[in-house]
Design a protein around this motif. Structure first.
Motif, PDB file in Angstrom:
ATOM      1  N   ASP A  50       0.640  -0.771   0.013  1.00 17.16           N
ATOM      2  CA  ASP A  50       0.005  -0.702   0.250  1.00 17.16           C
ATOM      3  C   ASP A  50       0.916   1.401  -0.240  1.00 17.16           C
ATOM      4  OD1 ASP A  50      -2.669  -1.318   0.216  1.00 17.16           O
ATOM      5  OD2 ASP A  50      -1.986  -2.334   1.627  1.00 17.16           O
ATOM      6  N   ALA A  51       2.046   1.391   0.175  1.00 15.03           N
ATOM      7  CA  ALA A  51       2.978   2.101   0.494  1.00 15.03           C
ATOM      8  C   ALA A  51       4.006   1.550   1.167  1.00 15.03           C
ATOM      9  CB  ALA A  51       2.621   3.078   1.622  1.00 15.03           C
ATOM     10  N   VAL A  52       5.004   2.879  -0.182  1.00 15.48           N
ATOM     11  CA  VAL A  52       6.571   2.659   0.447  1.00 15.48           C
ATOM     12  C   VAL A  52       7.332   3.262   0.584  1.00 15.48           C
ATOM     13  CG1 VAL A  52       8.855   1.569  -0.703  1.00 15.48           C
ATOM     14  CG2 VAL A  52       6.818   1.334  -1.361  1.00 15.48           C
ATOM     15  N   ILE A  53       8.059   3.802   1.744  1.00 16.78           N
ATOM     16  CA  ILE A  53       8.884   4.766   2.595  1.00 16.78           C
ATOM     17  C   ILE A  53       9.500   4.927   1.831  1.00 16.78           C
ATOM     18  CG2 ILE A  53       8.783   6.816   4.204  1.00 16.78           C
ATOM     19  CD1 ILE A  53       6.601   5.901   5.588  1.00 16.78           C
ATOM     20  N   HIS A  54      11.124   5.257   1.304  1.00 14.64           N
ATOM     21  CA  HIS A  54      12.030   5.134   0.863  1.00 14.64           C
ATOM     22  C   HIS A  54      13.181   6.273   1.330  1.00 14.64           C
ATOM     23  CE1 HIS A  54      11.624   2.889  -2.794  1.00 14.64           C
ATOM     24  NE2 HIS A  54      11.242   4.290  -3.764  1.00 14.64           N
ATOM     25  N   ASN A  55      13.410   5.837   2.809  1.00 12.87           N
ATOM     26  CA  ASN A  55      13.967   6.786   4.194  1.00 12.87           C
ATOM     27  C   ASN A  55      15.485   6.542   3.569  1.00 12.87           C
ATOM     28  OD1 ASN A  55      14.066   8.133   6.732  1.00 12.87           O
ATOM     29  ND2 ASN A  55      14.466   6.039   7.180  1.00 12.87           N
ATOM     30  N   ALA A  56      16.593   5.736   3.610  1.00 10.85           N
ATOM     31  CA  ALA A  56      17.506   5.435   3.567  1.00 10.85           C
ATOM     32  C   ALA A  56      18.445   6.309   3.120  1.00 10.85           C
ATOM     33  CB  ALA A  56      17.907   3.392   3.232  1.00 10.85           C
ATOM     34  N   GLY A  57      19.514   6.380   3.755  1.00 13.14           N
ATOM     35  CA  GLY A  57      20.158   7.905   2.853  1.00 13.14           C
ATOM     36  C   GLY A  57      21.920   7.086   3.363  1.00 13.14           C
ATOM     37  N   SER A  58      22.708   7.114   2.558  1.00 16.73           N
ATOM     38  CA  SER A  58      24.028   7.735   2.536  1.00 16.73           C
ATOM     39  C   SER A  58      24.493   9.330   2.737  1.00 16.73           C
ATOM     40  CB  SER A  58      25.086   6.546   1.817  1.00 16.73           C
ATOM     41  OG  SER A  58      26.107   6.572   1.791  1.00 16.73           O
ATOM     42  N   LEU A  59      25.366   9.235   3.549  1.00 19.52           N
ATOM     43  CA  LEU A  59      26.366  10.796   3.533  1.00 19.52           C
ATOM     44  C   LEU A  59      27.422  10.401   3.105  1.00 19.52           C
ATOM     45  CD1 LEU A  59      24.730  14.075   4.967  1.00 19.52           C
ATOM     46  CD2 LEU A  59      27.210  13.217   5.474  1.00 19.52           C
ATOM     47  N   ILE A  60      28.125  11.749   2.474  1.00 17.19           N
ATOM     48  CA  ILE A  60      29.691  11.788   2.976  1.00 17.19           C
ATOM     49  C   ILE A  60      30.031  12.834   2.811  1.00 17.19           C
ATOM     50  CG2 ILE A  60      31.815  11.189   1.535  1.00 17.19           C
ATOM     51  CD1 ILE A  60      31.121   8.471   0.473  1.00 17.19           C
ATOM     52  N   CYS A  61      30.642  13.240   3.458  1.00 17.70           N
ATOM     53  CA  CYS A  61      30.423  14.570   3.812  1.00 17.70           C
ATOM     54  C   CYS A  61      32.951  15.281   3.862  1.00 17.70           C
ATOM     55  CB  CYS A  61      30.525  15.491   5.005  1.00 17.70           C
ATOM     56  SG  CYS A  61      30.492  17.485   5.415  1.00 17.70           S
ATOM     57  N   LYS A  62      32.875  15.476   2.782  1.00 13.83           N
ATOM     58  CA  LYS A  62      33.870  16.146   2.639  1.00 13.83           C
ATOM     59  C   LYS A  62      34.058  16.501   1.171  1.00 13.83           C
ATOM     60  CE  LYS A  62      35.775  12.247   0.424  1.00 13.83           C
ATOM     61  NZ  LYS A  62      36.559  10.566  -0.163  1.00 13.83           N
TER      62      LYS A  62
ATOM     63  N   GLY B 235      18.139  26.108  -6.197  1.00 15.64           N
ATOM     64  CA  GLY B 235      18.123  27.331  -5.777  1.00 15.64           C
ATOM     65  C   GLY B 235      17.704  27.244  -3.983  1.00 15.64           C
ATOM     66  N   SER B 236      18.206  26.405  -2.948  1.00 15.32           N
ATOM     67  CA  SER B 236      18.306  25.723  -1.723  1.00 15.32           C
ATOM     68  C   SER B 236      19.145  26.491  -1.228  1.00 15.32           C
ATOM     69  CB  SER B 236      17.760  24.524  -1.900  1.00 15.32           C
ATOM     70  OG  SER B 236      18.239  23.500  -1.827  1.00 15.32           O
ATOM     71  N   LEU B 237      19.613  26.115  -0.205  1.00 13.40           N
ATOM     72  CA  LEU B 237      20.949  26.794   0.156  1.00 13.40           C
ATOM     73  C   LEU B 237      22.050  25.761   0.245  1.00 13.40           C
ATOM     74  CD1 LEU B 237      23.261  28.939   1.644  1.00 13.40           C
ATOM     75  CD2 LEU B 237      21.409  28.093   3.818  1.00 13.40           C
ATOM     76  N   LYS B 238      23.261  26.022   0.114  1.00 10.47           N
ATOM     77  CA  LYS B 238      23.739  24.678  -0.055  1.00 10.47           C
ATOM     78  C   LYS B 238      25.332  24.677   0.818  1.00 10.47           C
ATOM     79  CE  LYS B 238      21.141  23.278  -4.129  1.00 10.47           C
ATOM     80  NZ  LYS B 238      20.608  23.988  -4.388  1.00 10.47           N
ATOM     81  N   PHE B 239      25.678  23.586   0.965  1.00  5.76           N
ATOM     82  CA  PHE B 239      27.034  23.658   1.724  1.00  5.76           C
ATOM     83  C   PHE B 239      27.497  23.057   1.161  1.00  5.76           C
ATOM     84  CE2 PHE B 239      22.718  23.811   4.164  1.00  5.76           C
ATOM     85  CZ  PHE B 239      23.107  25.130   4.935  1.00  5.76           C
ATOM     86  N   ALA B 240      28.953  23.193   1.847  1.00  5.34           N
ATOM     87  CA  ALA B 240      30.362  22.584   0.947  1.00  5.34           C
ATOM     88  C   ALA B 240      30.354  21.557   2.379  1.00  5.34           C
ATOM     89  CB  ALA B 240      31.110  23.397   1.230  1.00  5.34           C
ATOM     90  N   GLY B 241      30.912  19.949   0.952  1.00  7.53           N
ATOM     91  CA  GLY B 241      31.527  18.697   0.774  1.00  7.53           C
ATOM     92  C   GLY B 241      29.817  18.629   0.955  1.00  7.53           C
ATOM     93  N   LEU B 242      28.965  19.020   0.125  1.00 11.64           N
ATOM     94  CA  LEU B 242      27.840  17.684   0.365  1.00 11.64           C
ATOM     95  C   LEU B 242      27.422  17.360  -1.109  1.00 11.64           C
ATOM     96  CD1 LEU B 242      25.358  18.420   2.929  1.00 11.64           C
ATOM     97  CD2 LEU B 242      26.860  16.742   3.721  1.00 11.64           C
ATOM     98  N   ALA B 243      28.581  18.156  -2.231  1.00 10.65           N
ATOM     99  CA  ALA B 243      28.567  17.428  -3.520  1.00 10.65           C
ATOM    100  C   ALA B 243      27.734  16.292  -3.954  1.00 10.65           C
ATOM    101  CB  ALA B 243      29.782  17.650  -4.548  1.00 10.65           C
ATOM    102  N   ALA B 244      28.249  15.041  -3.751  1.00  8.63           N
ATOM    103  CA  ALA B 244      27.148  14.020  -3.649  1.00  8.63           C
ATOM    104  C   ALA B 244      26.207  13.192  -3.042  1.00  8.63           C
ATOM    105  CB  ALA B 244      28.043  12.896  -2.986  1.00  8.63           C
ATOM    106  N   TYR B 245      25.799  14.608  -1.806  1.00  8.21           N
ATOM    107  CA  TYR B 245      24.727  13.920  -1.183  1.00  8.21           C
ATOM    108  C   TYR B 245      23.377  14.732  -1.911  1.00  8.21           C
ATOM    109  CZ  TYR B 245      21.379  14.195   2.672  1.00  8.21           C
ATOM    110  OH  TYR B 245      20.097  13.424   3.659  1.00  8.21           O
ATOM    111  N   SER B 246      23.820  15.567  -1.790  1.00  7.81           N
ATOM    112  CA  SER B 246      22.647  16.649  -2.593  1.00  7.81           C
ATOM    113  C   SER B 246      22.388  16.360  -3.456  1.00  7.81           C
ATOM    114  CB  SER B 246      23.577  18.333  -1.858  1.00  7.81           C
ATOM    115  OG  SER B 246      23.671  18.323  -0.568  1.00  7.81           O
TER     116      SER B 246
END
Length: 225
Positions: free
Chosen positions: A73-85, A134-145
């Motif tokens: 009935d529903a799928v929630i794609h919540n898993a996430g991977s983050l690399i900050c560098k 157009g949102s505020l972006k942050f250094a180090g999060l190129a892959a994640y964002s």
């Protein structure tokens, strides 16, 4: 009562979501590499240990759906991977590792679920304000964002492709939520909302949002990060 698939249930928002749906009487398939004991012992939760970055492991989900549930009935794609560098130190492997979880796993799991999704079902992808153009972006999060931007477009495309079948696809682009992942990206930062608080919003949206939205991206944020 509904059959709900949730990824990334080992901690944070996913863990809280699994408990909320199960405690409300829904059947939950909790997917994560590590499985908390509190989910294992819950009568309404089925747990699968799956490495979402490994496409072949998703066969566990396909087999479970074919043999046990028959309908989703529903799928929630919540898993996430983050690399900050810094970008200059990011390798192709870094990008691939993030995209395997944040993009490819979303596509692969959705494809597995399509035969089991009926008219009125809802697929919710958890993205990030960092993926909003157009949102505020942050250094180090190129892959994640950038990966979070990719799943926004993917969801919009799937909403169009499956609208005649009555399957809704929507995205929630979250701002800062007090989770372990936020601490990894912004050490010491205190978010204005807890994982449990955000899970309450996602719980309600999953059950009711498809009555009002399809192919939409909702910005769920008071702060960014």
């Amino acid at each position: 009562m509904k059959n709900i698939i949730i990824t990334g249930t080992s901690r944070g928002i996913g863990f809280e979501l699994a408990l909320k749906f199960a405690n409300a009487g829904h059947q939950v398939l909790a997917i994560s590499r590590k499985t908390p004991q509190e989910l294992i012992v819950h009568a309404n939760i089925s747990c699968l240990s799956v490495d979402l970055a490994n496409e072949s492991e998703l066969e566990k989900v396909a087999n479970f759906l074919a043999e046990t549930w028959k309908q989703v009935d529903a799928v929630i794609h919540n898993a996430g991977s983050l690399i900050c560098k810094p970008f200059e130190t990011l390798t192709q492997t870094d990008f691939e590792n993030v995209y395997k979880v944040n993009v490819f796993a979303v596509a692969n799991l959705t494809r597995i679920c399509i035969p089991f999704l009926q008219k009125g079902s809802h697929v919710v992808t958890i993205s990030s304000m960092g993926g909003i153009q157009g949102s505020l972006k942050f250094a180090g999060l190129a892959a994640y964002s950038s990966s979070k931007g990719a799943v926004i477009t993917l969801s919009e495309l799937l909403a169009e492709e499956y609208k005649e079948r009555g399957i809704a696809f929507n995205v929630l682009a979250l701002g800062s939520v007090q989770t372990e992942m936020l601490e990894e990206a912004f050490p010491g930062y205190q978010a204005p909302i807890s994982a449990e608080g955000m899970a309450t919003y996602i719980f309600d949206f999953t059950l009711n949002g498809n009555k009002y939205f399809n192919g939409k991206v909702l910005q769920v944020s008071t702060t960014n990060p």
